[in-house]
Design a protein around this motif. Structure first.
Motif, PDB file in Angstrom:
ATOM      1  N   GLY A  91      -2.259  -0.760  -8.553  1.00  0.00           N
ATOM      2  CA  GLY A  91      -2.296  -0.859  -7.127  1.00  0.00           C
ATOM      3  C   GLY A  91      -2.165  -2.569  -6.767  1.00  0.00           C
ATOM      4  O   GLY A  91      -2.496  -2.875  -5.729  1.00  0.00           O
ATOM      5  N   TYR A 132      -8.521  -6.527 -11.016  1.00  0.00           N
ATOM      6  CA  TYR A 132      -9.958  -6.332 -10.556  1.00  0.00           C
ATOM      7  C   TYR A 132     -10.233  -7.589  -9.668  1.00  0.00           C
ATOM      8  O   TYR A 132     -10.886  -7.526  -8.711  1.00  0.00           O
ATOM      9  CB  TYR A 132     -10.698  -6.195 -11.688  1.00  0.00           C
ATOM     10  CG  TYR A 132     -12.255  -6.353 -11.548  1.00  0.00           C
ATOM     11  CD1 TYR A 132     -12.817  -5.220 -10.971  1.00  0.00           C
ATOM     12  CD2 TYR A 132     -13.024  -7.445 -11.589  1.00  0.00           C
ATOM     13  CE1 TYR A 132     -14.142  -5.276 -10.524  1.00  0.00           C
ATOM     14  CE2 TYR A 132     -14.282  -7.451 -11.338  1.00  0.00           C
ATOM     15  CZ  TYR A 132     -14.933  -6.498 -10.635  1.00  0.00           C
ATOM     16  OH  TYR A 132     -16.230  -6.441 -10.407  1.00  0.00           O
ATOM     17  N   ARG A 173      -7.225   5.154  -8.870  1.00  0.00           N
ATOM     18  CA  ARG A 173      -6.228   4.054  -8.943  1.00  0.00           C
ATOM     19  C   ARG A 173      -6.499   3.013  -7.515  1.00  0.00           C
ATOM     20  O   ARG A 173      -6.798   1.839  -7.599  1.00  0.00           O
ATOM     21  CB  ARG A 173      -4.916   4.155  -9.158  1.00  0.00           C
ATOM     22  CG  ARG A 173      -4.612   4.936 -10.509  1.00  0.00           C
ATOM     23  CD  ARG A 173      -3.107   5.429 -10.603  1.00  0.00           C
ATOM     24  NE  ARG A 173      -2.930   6.240 -11.485  1.00  0.00           N
ATOM     25  CZ  ARG A 173      -2.790   5.879 -12.631  1.00  0.00           C
ATOM     26  NH1 ARG A 173      -2.716   4.481 -13.363  1.00  0.00           N
ATOM     27  NH2 ARG A 173      -2.573   6.723 -13.668  1.00  0.00           N
ATOM     28  N   LEU A 174      -6.655   3.910  -6.672  1.00  0.00           N
ATOM     29  CA  LEU A 174      -6.937   3.404  -5.278  1.00  0.00           C
ATOM     30  C   LEU A 174      -7.939   4.165  -4.630  1.00  0.00           C
ATOM     31  O   LEU A 174      -8.170   5.380  -4.929  1.00  0.00           O
ATOM     32  CB  LEU A 174      -5.518   3.300  -4.338  1.00  0.00           C
ATOM     33  CG  LEU A 174      -4.237   2.697  -4.787  1.00  0.00           C
ATOM     34  CD1 LEU A 174      -3.117   3.029  -4.096  1.00  0.00           C
ATOM     35  CD2 LEU A 174      -4.468   1.064  -4.774  1.00  0.00           C
ATOM     36  N   GLY A 175      -8.365   3.705  -3.412  1.00  0.00           N
ATOM     37  CA  GLY A 175      -9.435   4.563  -2.683  1.00  0.00           C
ATOM     38  C   GLY A 175      -8.674   5.423  -1.624  1.00  0.00           C
ATOM     39  O   GLY A 175      -7.680   4.965  -1.046  1.00  0.00           O
ATOM     40  N   TYR A 204      -9.062  -8.003  -6.292  1.00  0.00           N
ATOM     41  CA  TYR A 204      -9.687  -7.128  -5.315  1.00  0.00           C
ATOM     42  C   TYR A 204     -11.125  -7.430  -4.996  1.00  0.00           C
ATOM     43  O   TYR A 204     -11.423  -7.420  -3.769  1.00  0.00           O
ATOM     44  CB  TYR A 204      -9.712  -5.647  -6.241  1.00  0.00           C
ATOM     45  CG  TYR A 204     -10.429  -4.597  -5.051  1.00  0.00           C
ATOM     46  CD1 TYR A 204      -9.802  -3.890  -4.302  1.00  0.00           C
ATOM     47  CD2 TYR A 204     -11.727  -4.241  -5.650  1.00  0.00           C
ATOM     48  CE1 TYR A 204     -10.600  -2.963  -3.644  1.00  0.00           C
ATOM     49  CE2 TYR A 204     -12.589  -3.397  -4.740  1.00  0.00           C
ATOM     50  CZ  TYR A 204     -11.873  -2.648  -4.013  1.00  0.00           C
ATOM     51  OH  TYR A 204     -12.618  -1.646  -3.271  1.00  0.00           O
ATOM     52  N   ARG A 222       0.712  -1.181   0.023  1.00  0.00           N
ATOM     53  CA  ARG A 222       0.139   0.136   0.000  1.00  0.00           C
ATOM     54  C   ARG A 222       0.806   1.074   0.129  1.00  0.00           C
ATOM     55  O   ARG A 222       0.504   2.350  -0.761  1.00  0.00           O
ATOM     56  CB  ARG A 222      -0.860   0.042   1.282  1.00  0.00           C
ATOM     57  CG  ARG A 222      -1.884   1.266   1.513  1.00  0.00           C
ATOM     58  CD  ARG A 222      -2.885   1.343   0.623  1.00  0.00           C
ATOM     59  NE  ARG A 222      -3.721   2.359   0.749  1.00  0.00           N
ATOM     60  CZ  ARG A 222      -4.885   2.727   0.053  1.00  0.00           C
ATOM     61  NH1 ARG A 222      -5.200   2.072  -0.875  1.00  0.00           N
ATOM     62  NH2 ARG A 222      -5.446   3.687   0.587  1.00  0.00           N
ATOM     63  N   ASP A 278     -12.322   3.738  -5.369  1.00  0.00           N
ATOM     64  CA  ASP A 278     -11.230   2.723  -6.084  1.00  0.00           C
ATOM     65  C   ASP A 278     -11.980   2.085  -7.409  1.00  0.00           C
ATOM     66  O   ASP A 278     -13.161   1.843  -7.178  1.00  0.00           O
ATOM     67  CB  ASP A 278     -10.969   1.537  -4.920  1.00  0.00           C
ATOM     68  CG  ASP A 278     -10.009   0.613  -5.635  1.00  0.00           C
ATOM     69  OD1 ASP A 278     -10.193   0.111  -6.602  1.00  0.00           O
ATOM     70  OD2 ASP A 278      -9.074   0.498  -5.053  1.00  0.00           O
ATOM     71  N   TRP A 279     -11.200   2.245  -8.533  1.00  0.00           N
ATOM     72  CA  TRP A 279     -11.916   2.020  -9.668  1.00  0.00           C
ATOM     73  C   TRP A 279     -12.444   0.517  -9.912  1.00  0.00           C
ATOM     74  O   TRP A 279     -13.427   0.397 -10.686  1.00  0.00           O
ATOM     75  CB  TRP A 279     -10.767   2.038 -10.828  1.00  0.00           C
ATOM     76  CG  TRP A 279      -9.705   1.048 -10.787  1.00  0.00           C
ATOM     77  CD1 TRP A 279      -8.547   1.107 -10.046  1.00  0.00           C
ATOM     78  CD2 TRP A 279      -9.567  -0.137 -11.702  1.00  0.00           C
ATOM     79  NE1 TRP A 279      -7.844  -0.101 -10.273  1.00  0.00           N
ATOM     80  CE2 TRP A 279      -8.393  -0.991 -11.165  1.00  0.00           C
ATOM     81  CE3 TRP A 279     -10.578  -0.755 -12.537  1.00  0.00           C
ATOM     82  CZ2 TRP A 279      -8.036  -2.306 -11.795  1.00  0.00           C
ATOM     83  CZ3 TRP A 279     -10.381  -1.882 -13.070  1.00  0.00           C
ATOM     84  CH2 TRP A 279      -9.108  -2.678 -12.695  1.00  0.00           C
ATOM     85  N   ARG A 280     -12.246  -0.158  -8.987  1.00  0.00           N
ATOM     86  CA  ARG A 280     -12.685  -1.753  -8.895  1.00  0.00           C
ATOM     87  C   ARG A 280     -14.078  -1.821  -8.295  1.00  0.00           C
ATOM     88  O   ARG A 280     -14.434  -3.097  -8.223  1.00  0.00           O
ATOM     89  CB  ARG A 280     -11.656  -2.620  -8.359  1.00  0.00           C
ATOM     90  CG  ARG A 280     -10.258  -2.852  -9.070  1.00  0.00           C
ATOM     91  CD  ARG A 280      -9.233  -3.415  -8.723  1.00  0.00           C
ATOM     92  NE  ARG A 280      -8.670  -2.754  -7.469  1.00  0.00           N
ATOM     93  CZ  ARG A 280      -7.351  -3.077  -6.829  1.00  0.00           C
ATOM     94  NH1 ARG A 280      -6.679  -3.829  -7.246  1.00  0.00           N
ATOM     95  NH2 ARG A 280      -7.042  -2.129  -5.911  1.00  0.00           N
ATOM     96  N   THR A 281     -14.606  -0.818  -7.591  1.00  0.00           N
ATOM     97  CA  THR A 281     -15.628  -1.130  -6.846  1.00  0.00           C
ATOM     98  C   THR A 281     -16.933  -0.861  -7.749  1.00  0.00           C
ATOM     99  O   THR A 281     -16.799  -0.144  -8.912  1.00  0.00           O
ATOM    100  CB  THR A 281     -15.860   0.105  -5.633  1.00  0.00           C
ATOM    101  OG1 THR A 281     -15.901   1.438  -6.420  1.00  0.00           O
ATOM    102  CG2 THR A 281     -14.639   0.051  -4.675  1.00  0.00           C
TER     103      THR A 281
END
Length: 721
Positions: free
Chosen positions: A268, A232, A105-107, A235, A76, A119-122
């Motif tokens: 990330g 993705y 890119r990250l939260g 995560y 992190r 975060d882009w993956r949510t």
């Protein structure tokens, strides 16, 4: 971030209208909050990491949890330090809430708990990538940033309804995006997260159960999808976490892995293992290409991998006759039935070399049960059996420790052994596969070596285990002598030293990890999910290498049937079912974001001449630069002219063998590759040398097609005549 720089925006003069404060003031304010929060988060993480490292290591699960936490904090921290303002990809505004939601890119959250970056993956970030004018997914507008050296060099807005027009730049959204696709390439693939399109995002976010095939022609973003999907899934899917096996990413060759090396860390995610098929086998680094196509074809069959099982089973036959075993106390009869019982002791799936210890322990048990004297200690009885040379020798002959290289080498040098293990081979096939040097390894041998190593296990494991047990026993014996001495000389009133007699305390004083052995093979698996790029090239035998490493059969399979050098006449469904996969879904990409229309107009007829139904994607942009034809003698002047006109960017000279007269030398900005090694890469300028020399038939046409479609701006074709 440079503290002297107060604005995240560094727009060129030609984009001065986009610098209007009414358009970017809100962003500037938000970026200031991001910078402050980022600095605070880095400081807090650094303190937590220092505290974890200073804390006692503990043992067992406690030590493992501490190591996992240190790894998590380190990853992190490294991700946060990698970026500044450019953690932010853009923002979305919903139709029912005017407050922008910024995607990162990250939260990232500030000290008051306010969400600064999502975060882009949510799931909540999905509309940033997936919204279209046909399906706006509740958005009024979307803004994407283009970052250059940590500052915004351009941005483009998209609006999805009339209300979204307010506070946005001129509506040339798509032209700005398309222009960004033609920007200069570098030696490493740049992060393209901000420009992920709806068709790509849908595949990235698809579930992980079963096998998902991502089928698409050149420039459709298959590699981009594969890399982003890896990040993705780790995560979003708890079944694929590192403690469950994690994700393995398999690329076609080493230059490709170097090219994409920065992408996953920029997303990330640093926990994905990356490799080529060669990396899965120790002999892979030095293996040559099989020169005889018939031999390569024979070895590529999944049947040859199955022959390994027969080759090993020949060394697992129990003795057909009984024998008398001599101990220090009596002679004991060991029958053929006893041998058979011992050989059935290993659990199914136990590697051959590891199973040998289980067979020995079963023999000891059988002989102990037949021994009349119950007062003999088991350890002494076992030692006595080890001194019976006939017993040990018979076991060694019937179930010997085997090396994978020796087993596979024997197949190619002992025709009778090969015929026994692969009875379907014709006499002519056996003759073709025979070679003088047993271990002159080729790429076609690697799946067989891998299967043999997986089936056999490590022949040194048993020896290491014996050495470890002996070392621990020696420690215990020495510890017992020390404790006896301490107790004898203890004249204290409480006789404290007598506490050392306790078994728990003695166990804590013994180092059970003595001679613990070698480091594990991190690529041996099992993995929870495997991503395979350029999968159209894999043979049936090579697929078995990956199936062995993924018991869940959870795969992302990326490829283009039209780019298969040796042809691919089946459907993906047919090919994958044949090699052992089920639950297969196929997703297609048909838009070419990379290759300009001018290049595709020249490349399409090349592949259609041999594959009329090839999945040739449609280019969405034009470079305005026609394809140039010339002589090989013009190579140096073409490169010099291009380099002088372009301060940035990468060129590649692609030829079947030697380039020109042999005087050409690659530089940091001009690569030199064969067509096969160019697969999966992209360059601003591509210069093809004598493309007709790439070969005839499908292989030659595919090599020409692949090489031509590496170009993102300009293609030059040079011939010797």
């Amino acid at each position: 971030m440079n503290p002297l720089i107060t604005s995240a925006f560094d727009l060129p003069d030609r984009l001065s209208p986009k610098a209007d404060p009414t358009l970017i003031a809100g962003d500037e304010q938000h970026f200031a909050a991001i910078a402050e929060s980022l600095e605070q988060a880095i400081a807090e993480l650094s303190d937590r990491l220092d505290a974890e490292r200073r804390a006692p290591g503990g043992s067992g699960r406690e030590a493992m949890d501490r190591d996992v936490e240190i790894h998590r904090l380190t990853g992190r921290l490294r991700a946060l330090r990698r970026f500044g303002w450019d953690l932010c990809l853009g923002h979305i505004v919903s139709a029912d809430n005017p407050e922008p939601v910024y995607i990162g890119r990250l939260g990232l959250t500030d000290s008051a708990g306010r969400r600064l970056l999502l975060d882009w993956r949510t799931p909540a970030a999905e509309p940033f990538f997936a919204a279209t004018h046909a399906n706006p997914m509740g958005l009024a507008s979307r803004r994407r940033y283009r970052w250059t050296r940590g500052r915004i060099s351009d941005y483009w807005d998209e609006v999805f309804n009339a209300d979204g027009l307010e506070g946005h730049a001129a509506l040339d959204d798509q032209s700005a995006f398309i222009a960004s696709l033609g920007s200069n390439r570098s030696a490493r693939m740049r992060d393209v997260l901000a420009t992920i399109q709806a068709d790509q995002d849908a595949i990235i976010r698809a579930g992980s159960r079963g096998a998902l095939v991502v089928d698409g022609g050149p420039g459709t973003g298959k590699t981009v999808v594969a890399l982003h999907r890896s990040a993705y899934l780790l995560y979003s899917d708890p079944r694929l976490g590192h403690r469950r096996g994690g994700v393995l990413f398999v690329g076609p060759h080493q230059p490709y892995l170097v090219y994409v090396a920065d992408v996953l860390p920029s997303l990330g995610e640093e926990g994905v293992r990356t490799c080529t098929l060669r990396n899965l086998v120790a002999e892979g680094a030095g293996a040559a290409i099989e020169t005889d196509p018939d031999v390569a074809r024979l070895k590529s069959s999944a049947n040859m991998v199955k022959a390994i099982e027969r080759a090993v089973s020949i060394y697992e036959e129990p003795p057909a006759e009984g024998m008398t075993v001599t101990t220090h106390w009596s002679d004991i009869w060991l029958s053929a039935e006893d041998w058979a019982e011992a050989f059935e002791a290993p659990e199914p799936g136990t590697p051959h070399n590891e199973a040998r210890d289980q067979i020995w322990e079963e023999l000891v048990t059988i002989l102990m049960d037949k021994h009349d004297d119950e007062d003999v200690p088991p350890d002494l009885f076992r030692r006595s059996l080890l001194q019976d040379r006939e017993l040990v020798g018979t076991l060694n002959r019937a179930w010997p420790l085997l090396e994978a290289a020796d087993l596979v080498g024997d197949l190619w040098t002992v025709p009778a052994y090969l015929r026994m293990c692969a009875p379907w081979l014709s006499p002519d096939d056996v003759r073709k596969l025979r070679r003088e040097d047993a271990q002159a390894w080729t790429v076609s041998d690697l799946p067989l070596l891998d299967a043999a190593r997986q089936r056999l296990g490590d022949p040194e494991a048993s020896r290491r285990s014996h050495r470890q047990r002996a070392a621990v026993a020696a420690q215990r014996e020495e510890m017992s002598r020390v404790i006896d001495h301490l107790i004898e000389t203890d004249d204290s009133e409480m006789q404290v030293m007598s506490m050392l007699r306790g078994q728990d305390l003695q166990d804590s004083l013994v180092d059970e990890t003595a001679l613990a052995g070698t480091d594990p093979d991190v690529l041996a698996g099992p993995f929870a999910h495997i991503v395979v790029d350029e999968a159209q090239e894999l043979t049936d035998a090579e697929w078995q290498m990956l199936l062995l490493r993924c018991p869940s059969r959870s795969f992302t399979i990326v490829g283009d049937r039209a780019q298969a050098r040796h042809g691919f006449t089946e459907s993906w469904q047919e090919r994958l079912e044949r090699i052992g996969l089920d639950r297969i879904d196929v997703a297609s990409l048909s838009v070419n974001y990379r290759t300009p229309e001018e290049v595709m107009a020249e490349a399409e007829p090349v592949i259609r001449a041999v594959l009329p139904d090839a999945n040739v994607p449609t280019s969405i942009r034009s470079s305005g630069i026609p394809v140039v034809h010339g002589s090989v003698s013009d190579l140096d002047s073409i490169l010099d002219t291009w380099l002088a006109a372009h301060a940035n960017g990468i060129a590649c000279v692609i030829g079947a063998g030697g380039i020109g007269d042999g005087t050409f030398r690659a530089t940091s900005r001009v690569r030199s590759l064969t067509p096969e090694l160019s697969k999966g890469l992209e360059f601003d300028l591509v210069v093809l040398i004598d493309p007709e020399a790439f070969g005839n038939g499908i292989e030659g046409a595919v090599d020409r097609y692949v090489a031509m479609t590496r170009a993102t701006q300009q293609l030059v074709i040079l011939t010797s005549s």
